[in-house]
Every structure is written in C-alpha cells, then in structure tokens.
Write a protein that holds these residues in place. Structure first.
Motif, short mmCIF file in Angstrom:
data_model
loop_
_atom_site.label_atom_id
_atom_site.label_comp_id
_atom_site.label_asym_id
_atom_site.label_seq_id
_atom_site.Cartn_x
_atom_site.Cartn_y
_atom_site.Cartn_z
N THR A 50 23.85 29.88 -9.61
CA THR A 50 23.62 31.24 -8.63
C THR A 50 23.01 32.24 -9.30
N SER A 51 22.67 33.23 -8.84
CA SER A 51 22.02 34.41 -9.16
C SER A 51 22.53 35.06 -10.31
N ASP A 52 23.91 35.00 -10.46
CA ASP A 52 24.58 35.69 -11.75
C ASP A 52 25.02 34.63 -12.85
N MET A 53 24.34 33.67 -12.92
CA MET A 53 24.70 32.79 -13.98
C MET A 53 24.09 33.30 -15.41
N LEU A 54 24.66 32.89 -16.38
CA LEU A 54 24.22 33.06 -17.77
C LEU A 54 23.81 31.84 -18.28
N ALA A 58 24.79 30.85 -21.14
CA ALA A 58 26.24 30.40 -21.81
C ALA A 58 26.60 29.39 -20.74
N ASP A 59 26.75 29.96 -19.36
CA ASP A 59 27.28 29.06 -18.37
C ASP A 59 27.02 27.62 -18.52
N ILE A 60 25.94 27.47 -18.86
CA ILE A 60 25.25 26.03 -18.96
C ILE A 60 25.52 25.42 -20.40
N LEU A 61 25.02 26.13 -21.41
CA LEU A 61 24.88 25.56 -22.69
C LEU A 61 26.31 25.46 -23.51
N GLY A 62 27.13 26.31 -23.04
CA GLY A 62 28.57 26.38 -23.85
C GLY A 62 28.75 27.54 -24.58
N VAL A 63 29.88 27.79 -25.06
CA VAL A 63 30.25 29.08 -25.67
C VAL A 63 31.31 29.06 -26.67
N SER A 64 31.05 29.96 -27.78
CA SER A 64 32.02 29.72 -28.75
C SER A 64 33.24 30.77 -28.44
N ILE A 65 34.50 30.28 -28.74
CA ILE A 65 35.59 31.10 -28.45
C ILE A 65 36.45 31.23 -29.58
N TYR A 66 36.86 32.25 -29.89
CA TYR A 66 37.99 32.54 -30.95
C TYR A 66 39.16 31.79 -30.78
N ALA A 70 19.14 30.67 -9.54
CA ALA A 70 19.23 31.09 -11.04
C ALA A 70 18.04 32.13 -11.28
N THR A 71 18.51 32.95 -12.36
CA THR A 71 17.35 34.03 -12.63
C THR A 71 16.50 33.11 -13.49
N PRO A 72 15.39 33.57 -13.97
CA PRO A 72 14.35 32.64 -14.85
C PRO A 72 14.95 32.68 -16.19
N LYS A 73 15.84 33.47 -16.71
CA LYS A 73 16.21 33.34 -17.98
C LYS A 73 17.25 32.25 -18.06
N THR A 74 18.00 31.91 -17.03
CA THR A 74 19.00 30.97 -16.95
C THR A 74 18.34 29.57 -16.69
N GLN A 75 17.14 29.59 -16.06
CA GLN A 75 16.50 28.39 -15.64
C GLN A 75 15.76 27.99 -17.04
N SER A 76 15.26 28.98 -17.53
CA SER A 76 14.67 28.54 -19.02
C SER A 76 15.55 27.81 -19.95
N ALA A 77 16.71 28.41 -20.10
CA ALA A 77 17.70 27.75 -20.80
C ALA A 77 18.05 26.31 -20.64
N LEU A 78 17.81 25.99 -19.36
CA LEU A 78 18.35 24.77 -18.92
C LEU A 78 16.82 23.75 -19.33
N LEU A 79 15.93 24.41 -18.85
CA LEU A 79 14.57 23.65 -19.05
C LEU A 79 14.10 23.34 -20.39
N GLU A 80 14.47 24.38 -21.32
CA GLU A 80 14.53 24.07 -22.93
C GLU A 80 15.35 22.77 -23.29
N ALA A 81 16.60 23.00 -22.90
CA ALA A 81 17.41 21.77 -23.36
C ALA A 81 16.92 20.34 -22.73
N MET A 82 16.30 20.43 -21.74
CA MET A 82 15.73 19.29 -20.85
C MET A 82 14.71 18.71 -21.83
N GLU A 83 13.89 19.53 -22.25
CA GLU A 83 12.55 19.17 -23.04
C GLU A 83 12.97 18.65 -24.42
#
Lengths: 307, 652
Positions: A72-76, A78-86, A113-126
C-alpha cells in the motif's frame, strides 16, 4: 540423458496447478521456468485474473512456505524487512523478521507502494539477504518473489523504473481465461478449496537440486550466436529506445535453460529462446517513438534469422 | 487494409534535415536572388523554431499559398520557370517549403533526395576545387541525415563519421564510374547565357588603356609546360591577336579568313616543344610562342601568324605545340599587306611624322631608321607605368613628347606609328609576355596581368621582326615581370606583390593543385578518356564498349562483394549446411523453413502439412537439433552420417 523422475514431478506440479489456474499452462510453465532459473517473477495484469492464486498454488505445490505482502502507499521498508523491538524480559532488542523471510513471497500490487519501499524489496531480491540494524541476515533458499502489478494507467500507482524492472527475470501477463476455462471456473468447485486440499509435489531440497541441474543444461555455440544476434538486433534497430543489456542476455540463457529442462532436454534450442523471449525481454525493451509496444518481441523474433 | 503510415520525424531528425538544407543551399546563395535567400532562410528559421518548441507545422492551405507566391516570385525575377537559374531557384524554394510540411520519415527522405540534387547544382556555376569541397560536405551531411532518418539514436558525430565511412566505401565505385562512364563533349549543362558571359582577357582592338586594365586582373590566361626546360623570360612572347589596321586611335586586325595551313614553311631545326592549357575565353584565339609551328586539324592560322581554334574556347583546352623562337617569316610578304601596314590616317601625329622624315633623310636604309627610332625612344626617358595620364587625339605624339608616361600599348602604338611615318611596314602584336614558373609542379602560369603589346616591323629580305619598344625603356618588364618594371607606387594585384613570400608560396602550391584538378578531373575529356582506355588496352574505346566494360566491372565488383558475404556465411558447420539444403529441398514444395523457425517448430509445421512423413521429419529435426545444439559428446561424425542418410531417404 537425465533420469525421468524430476521431470515427471515438475509435470505433476503443472498438472496440479492447472486444476486451479485454468487454461494458463503456458504461463504456469513460464513461472516455473523462472523459479527454476532462480529468478523473480513479475505478473502484470488487471485485478481479478488470478495473479495471487498463481503464487499461492506454486508455493503450495512446491512445499515452500509462503508469505503475502499487500503493498500500500503508506507501507514502510520495515513492514517488509522486519523490525527490532525492545524485549523487556531479556532487556534487549529482538529482531522480528518481516514477511520477506519466506521461500515464496507474493508482493501484491507492488506498484502501489512508494519507491522507497519498492526498492527495499528489490534490494533484498537481488542480494538474497536483508541488512537491518547493522546485521545481515540471509533469506531462505529457495527464495522466489512473485510480484504483481496492475497496469500503470490505473490510478494511484508508482510505476517501477526500468532499472528495477530489470531485477525481475520475467514479466508475464495472465490475461482473461478463454471461454471454456472460464465456464469451468464458474461452474466448478471453489478454487480455494481445491487449493487447500493440495499436497506438495516436491520438497525444497528437490527444488534446489532441480535448480542446480537446470544450470547444467547445455548451451551450444550456435545458440549463443542466436542470442547475440537477437541482442545485437535490439541494439541496432530503431524500434527500441535502447538495446538489451548483457544482463538481459544472461537472463535469456538462464530462462531458456530452465525451459529446455522443463521439456526434458539437456540442451537449449532456438525454440526455447523464442518461448521465453516475450517474458524475459518484453519488460526490458521500451519501444522508440510511437511504435506499438504490443508485438514488439514477436517482431524481434521474426526479424532475426536463426544462425 | 489501412494505408501504412510513415513514422513521424523525431526532433533529432528534424535538426539533421535542417543542417542538410543549410549545407547544400549555402554555397548556392551567390547564385540566387537575395529575396529568395531571405525567404528560404525565414522558412528554415520558422521550421527551426517549430522544432525547438515542438509545435505543429503550418496548415496545408498556407503552404499552398506560399508555394504559389514563391513561384510567382521566381517567374517575376527570371521571366520564366525554365532554365538553369530559375530551376535552381525553384529547387531551393521548394526545398525550403518542404521543411514546413516535413512531418514523417518519408517527407524527410524527400528532403534528403532534393538536397542531393542541390549539392550537384553547384557545379552548374563553378567547378573549382572549393565548389567540389562544398558539394562533398553537403553530400556528407545529407548522407548522415539518411542515417539519422534510419536510426536517430547515435550521437551526431558518430553519425557523421559513419556517413564519411560510407562515402569512402563508395569511392571505388565512384572512380570506376568516373573513368569508364562515357564522357559527353562540352559542358554537362549546355544552357544558353551560361558560357557567354563576359570574361577578362585580351580584346581584338587596342587603344590606349585597354591592356593596362588587364594588369589589375590575376586571373589565369593559360598554363604551359616545357618538358625540355623553360626558355629565357625574354623569349616568352605569347602571340595573340595581330593588329594592322589603324584609324588614328585604335588598332584592329585585318580580319582575313584564316587558313588551315601556316603561311610559312616551318624551319627544320630550333623548335621548342611544349604543352599549353588555355582557360576558356570565348574567342577563337590560341596563344603560342613566336613563331608557332604546324597546326593540328582543329587549328587555323591567320595570314599574320596568329593561331586560331575552329570553335570559340568555351571550355579549357589542352594543346601540344611547337614554336621556333629564332625564326622570322614573311620575307616574301605581299605588297598589299605591306601597304596596309604603312597606312596612317591623314594628319595623324604631325610631330612624329616630322621627326621620322628627319630619320629617313639621314638614313641609308631601313635598318638605320630602325636604329634611330630606338635611340630616340631611349633618349626620351619614357616612364613605364600602370597609371598613365589620359591622351588626346594624337596619341603617339602626346605620349612621346608630352606625357612620356605609358603602358605597353602606348609604347607599341607610338613605335608602330613612328615606323609607319618613316615608311617601314609595322603592326602591333598583342598577347602575353613572360609568365611565372610554379616550382611545385613545373608549370608556367600566364595571368591576365602578363598581357602585353609589342610591334613587328617588316624589313626587306628579313621579313617581320619583333621590336618591343617597352623593352627599350623598361627592360625589367621583359626580363622579370610587370611588378619589377612599374614604379613602386603603382597599384598591383595582390598576387604580384613580391614582398609577400609566404603568400606566393601558398599560391604556387594552390596553383599546382588547381592545375592538376583542371587536368585530371575537369579536363578528363572524351579524348583523354579514349587515350587512357587505349593505354589500358581497350582497342576501340567507343561509348558502347565503355558501357559494356563499366557494366562488366561493376558486375564483377558486386559479384566479389556477394562472394565475400557468402563466404562469411559459409564458415559454419556441416550440420547447418545439411539442414539448409534439406529445408531448401522442402522449399520446392512450398515448405521452406522460415529464417526464424527453430527445428522443432519446423518439424511440427511439416508434420501438419505432410502427415504421412511426420515421424521421419521429427526424427530428422531431433537429430539435427541434438547435433547442432546438443552437448558435443553426442558424436558429431556418426550423427552427421545418420542425418545425411535420413535426409536422403526422406521422401514425403
């Protein structure tokens, strides 16, 4: 000659999948070839033609764990890659892996999704790994991303730039089912139930072995000549803005190997190249001027004689 | 079916087209009316602005109006639409307007082809080296534009370079055509008015001032080459029109009918052989060292030893000549001719007449009179100058006694008049004196400023003798050149300035290049072509055999190219050769393989077409595919034999 069993198991995958995805054998085969060639798949089509189901079916039949990410357009990122929680119990930050840590990832409607989020996914793919908070975590193997994308004239989308389209080995279109297939779909059982009742045909280890044997499919000099002739034609012809890159040529060979393997052959034929060419080259060639985009790969095949 | 539309021009292609238009039309600007230059420039600017702003082109009705207006303008300017100048003007007009409707690649091609024609049109006006360079540049840009129309993605410099390579590749064919294409005699574009425009050069009358005008022109009159060395400067009297009729002011030729034979017998020895290339001057005159030897068939000789061509020299002419510098003719001259050479109008030049009577009284013979006259000319301290004062009625008297300043025609005029008053037959000879040796190629260049006039007197028993009165007063004119003889303040053509050594050096080189161009490119006449071909071993080179040879050679060249291309293709494996032969065999039944058809696809198609042979066909295709695309371990040798066998036994 190779032992017949891996092949029959792949045939079994196709036969089973076509019980859910009706009348789309060719696309199924392309998707499998893409997976076997260790590439990622982009499916571009209108909503409701079975993109998501295709991804589901593949994951289910190949016995791979499956994650679906609805972009979605408000996705970040971290929503794809994961996040560190205390974590209060251990007084430390714990990494919670995101949905990308799966063997088959369905990135649904990636162009929302926004280009920022897209590129997070695409980097992981590569890179097949995720770096978060200074730590690099490998993604599972096999790792296969199926991204779906609505055609770009739909409202509210961020079309993928060419450099990112290049990350996908293939782009396929599903298209409407033909009349008979659609009738079966409407009249028959719920596809979801069919899907749920399916048993895996393959283990992940077997799939990895298959991927390995695909790499050993023979490519002759004559065939490389043909690939070079095709690539050279795209570079010299005025029909396209830019020709195919060496990476695209490698993608052609890898996909054609998988295609030949699926056809139970230990060598690649020009027909294999021609079969995967629309999927591999279609999204990498942008027509120059006002030449029509459709059929441009078919014209490429016609224009280049097989040497 | 819908009509196929040509793709639209991209902005880059539009820029290329504009560049082509400028490159081919710019050299023609001096030859078209100024309003047309402005109009064409405006049209180009307009198109450029539209290309810049990516705006649509003007509507069709406006273009029709503009074409009509332009044609009316050309019609008004030239009173006709036909002929060279209006034709070129129309071409430029239409080219400029075509830009305003050039939307598609197809329009672009039309523009380029028009541009190729315009690049050629320059040669209607001038065929000098700069024109050829300008035209070549135009062709280069036009070729690059053709490339850009095919594929606009390359950067401009790369496109230009590729166009240059393509033109270079065309060079052998161009040379072949140049050497072998049957030549047409005369100018290619034989249109009226073109060749007959006024040119600087000698005229057939001489009055004071007529030759000094020429001294301001550095145009080339002719070039000469002496294989055995150039004779001394003082012998270089190039004989032109001989003027015997005097009306008190102007000298004119007798105007007798020239004969195909010389009026004198050539001496046996003392001849100098040389070659001469005369620039066109639209007169019959040829120039030769005194006195010329035998004429060829195309030459005539006048009674007073001037050589003439049978046709006016409208094109550059190359002649082989022989002259006898030490030879005098005419000891048996006709009495009528001698009488006419002594005629003076009544009351002409009384002062010199009185002086001549004095010489005659004191002299024993004509030789003494001649000597007395020469002595008198020397004593008068006559000044040789390019800017003599104007003379009144009695030109000889005023020059000798009052102004004492003159150019060669004043000297020749005065001396001839003086001789006639003293009873010695005399006439004026005009022509050129001297010339400049080009150290680069060894050709002697004679320019208009070398024009000269001298006199000839007739002495009994000796015939006509050359007396150059200019040489008496200004010997440097004869020994060196004009520049050395006139006062330093006289205006001289730039090329004669002795102080500019570097300029002279450049000029010599350029002259040599121009001369070679004239001889080998422009002077490649039908006669030279025949000579060359004869030397190359062609027995009777007429246009038929030349065309045949041209066709054969061009065909051979194409064959060689084809063979080379085929050879490139033949370097491939025998499996493919078998496969192609097989496909060719099936082709006779209309089942040839499409070039982009792989073996299995082909087999499937054949199997549908020839169901009875489906299994065989599949086996052949499988085997072929394995041999050609499979791993090398399949065993090519035996596989090849099997493939051959299966193909041979394939009988659908």
């Amino acid at each position: 000659m190779r032992a017949p069993d891996p092949n029959t198991s792949m045939d079994g995958v196709i036969a089973a999948a076509s019980r859910v995805i009706l009348g789309k054998d060719h696309q199924l085969r392309l998707a499998l070839a893409c997976l076997l060639a260790r590439g990622h798949l982009l499916i571009e089509d209108l909503p409701g033609v079975g993109k998501t189901t295709l991804a589901h079916v593949l994951a289910q039949l190949l016995g791979l764990n499956f994650q679906r990410i609805q972009f979605t357009s408000d996705m970040l990122p971290a929503d794809i890659l994961g996040v560190s929680i205390y974590d209060r119990d251990s007084s430390a930050f714990n990494f919670h892996p995101g949905p990308i840590f799966a063997q088959v990832v369905l990135a649904d409607e990636i162009n929302r999704a926004t280009p920022k989020t897209q590129s997070a996914l695409l980097e992981a793919m590569e890179e097949r790994q995720v770096t978060a908070e200074g730590q690099t975590r490998p993604l599972p193997a096999p790792f296969f991303v199926i991204a779906t994308q609505n055609p770009q004239y739909q409202i509210g989308t961020f079309p993928l730039p060419e450099s990112q389209l290049d990350r996908f080995l293939m782009r396929i279109e599903l298209g409407y089912p033909d009349r008979a297939a659609e009738r079966e779909l409407l009249a028959g059982a719920d596809r979801r139930e069919v899907l749920a009742g399916m048993a895996p045909c393959l283990s992940p280890a077997e799939l990895l072995a298959h991927q390995e044997s695909v790499r050993r499919v023979h490519v002759s000099d004559a065939l490389i000549d043909y690939v070079q002739a095709l690539v050279a034609h795209t570079r010299e012809s005025a029909d396209w803005q830019a020709g195919l890159s060496p990476r695209a040529a490698l993608a052609l060979l890898a996909s054609a190997r998988a295609w030949a393997w699926l056809a139970d052959r230990d060598h690649v034929l020009p027909e294999d190249i021609q079969a995967i060419l629309p999927g591999v080259a279609g999204h990498r060639l942008r027509p120059a001027g006002d030449a029509p985009a459709t059929g441009s790969v078919a014209r490429l095949i016609e224009a280049v004689p097989i040497p | 079916m819908a009509k196929a539309r040509s793709p639209a021009l991209s902005p880059v292609q539009a820029w290329w087209l504009i560049a082509t238009g400028i490159a081919v039309a710019a050299p023609l600007v001096p030859h078209i009316p100024p309003w047309l230059t402005i109009a064409a420039g405006l049209a180009l600017l307009w198109r450029t602005a539209l290309a810049w702003q990516r705006k649509p082109l003007p509507p069709r009705w406006l273009l029709v109006l503009l074409v009509a207006a332009g044609c009316a303008g050309v019609l008004w300017q030239f009173r006709t639409l036909f002929g060279q100048n209006p034709g070129v003007a129309l071409l430029i007009l239409l080219l400029a307007l075509k830009y305003l409707e050039a939307r598609t690649i197809r329009d672009g091609l039309a523009v380029v082809f028009l541009a190729f024609f315009l690049a050629l049109a320059q040669f209607f006006y001038s065929q000098v080296i700069p024109a050829a360079i300008a035209s070549t540049l135009g062709v280069l840009v036009a070729t690059a534009t053709l490339l850009a129309l095919a594929d606009p993605r390359d950067p401009p410099l790369a496109t230009l370079r590729r166009a240059g390579v393509m033109l270079l590749q065309a060079l052998p064919l161009m040379l072949l055509l140049f050497v072998l294409f049957p030549r047409v005699q005369g100018p290619l574009w034989a249109l009226p008015r073109d060749a007959n425009s006024a040119r600087t050069g000698l005229s057939d009358t001489m009055a004071p001032g007529s030759i000094s005008e020429l001294s301001q022109s550095d145009a080339i009159a002719f070039r000469a080459r002496f294989p055995d060395g150039v004779p001394p400067q003082r012998q270089l009297y190039w004989r032109g029109p001989v003027l015997s009729d005097f009306d008190g002011r102007a000298w004119r030729p007798l105007g007798e009918k020239p004969q195909p034979r010389l009026p004198y017998t050539e001496p046996d020895a003392g001849g100098i052989d040389y070659e001469i290339i005369i620039e066109p001057h639209n007169r019959h005159w040829l120039f030769a060292l005194e006195l010329p030897g035998a004429t060829t068939a195309a030459m005539l000789a006048t009674h007073d030893y001037q050589l003439l061509a049978t046709e006016p020299l409208a094109t550059r002419r190359r002649l082989a000549m022989r002259s006898y510098p030490a030879f005098h003719a005419g000891s048996d001259e006709d009495a009528t001719v001698r009488r006419r050479a002594m005629f003076l109008p009544e009351g002409s030049n009384p002062r010199i007449r009185a002086l001549a009577a004095q010489w005659r009284a004191q002299a024993r013979n004509d030789d003494d009179v001649l000597l007395a006259a020469q002595t008198f000319f020397l004593r008068q301290r006559l000044l040789y100058t390019l800017m003599p004062p104007l003379l009144g009625e009695q030109t000889a008297d005023e020059f000798l006694f009052d102004t004492k300043q003159g150019f060669c025609e004043h000297f020749a005029n005065a001396f001839a008049v003086a001789m006639r008053t003293a009873g010695i037959p005399a006439r004026v000879v005009t022509g050129y004196q001297g010339g400049e040796l080009n150290p680069v190629d060894g050709w002697l260049t004679v320019r208009q400023y070398d024009a000269h006039a001298w006199t000839e007197v007739w002495l009994p028993g000796r015939g006509w003798l050359r007396i150059d009165p200019t040489a008496i007063s200004a010997p440097t004119r004869i020994d060196l050149n004009l520049a050395a003889a006139v006062p330093a303040s006289d205006p001289l053509p730039l090329l004669m300035r002795v102080d500019l050594a570097w300029l002279r050096d450049i000029r010599f080189r350029w002259d040599a290049v121009t001369n070679a161009w004239n001889q080998w490119v422009l002077g490649y006449s039908p006669a030279r072509q025949r000579d060359l071909l004869r030397r190359l071993g062609m027995r009777e080179p007429d246009w038929r055999s030349m065309t045949a040879t041209l066709a054969v050679l061009a065909g051979l060249a194409l064959l060689a190219l084809t063979a080379w291309t085929l050879r490139q293709r033949r370097r491939r494996d025998p499996v493919l050769a078998l496969w192609e032969r097989f496909s060719h065999r099936l082709g006779r039944r209309g089942l040839a393989r499409r070039p982009d058809e792989g073996p299995h696809d082909y087999a499937a198609r054949i199997a549908t077409a020839l169901p009875q042979a489906a299994a065989d066909m599949r086996a052949i295709a499988d085997l072929y595919a394995r041999l050609r695309y499979g791993p090398a371990t399949t065993g090519v040798g035996t596989g090849l034999d099997e493939l051959r066998r299966r193909m041979a036994s394939f009988a659908p």
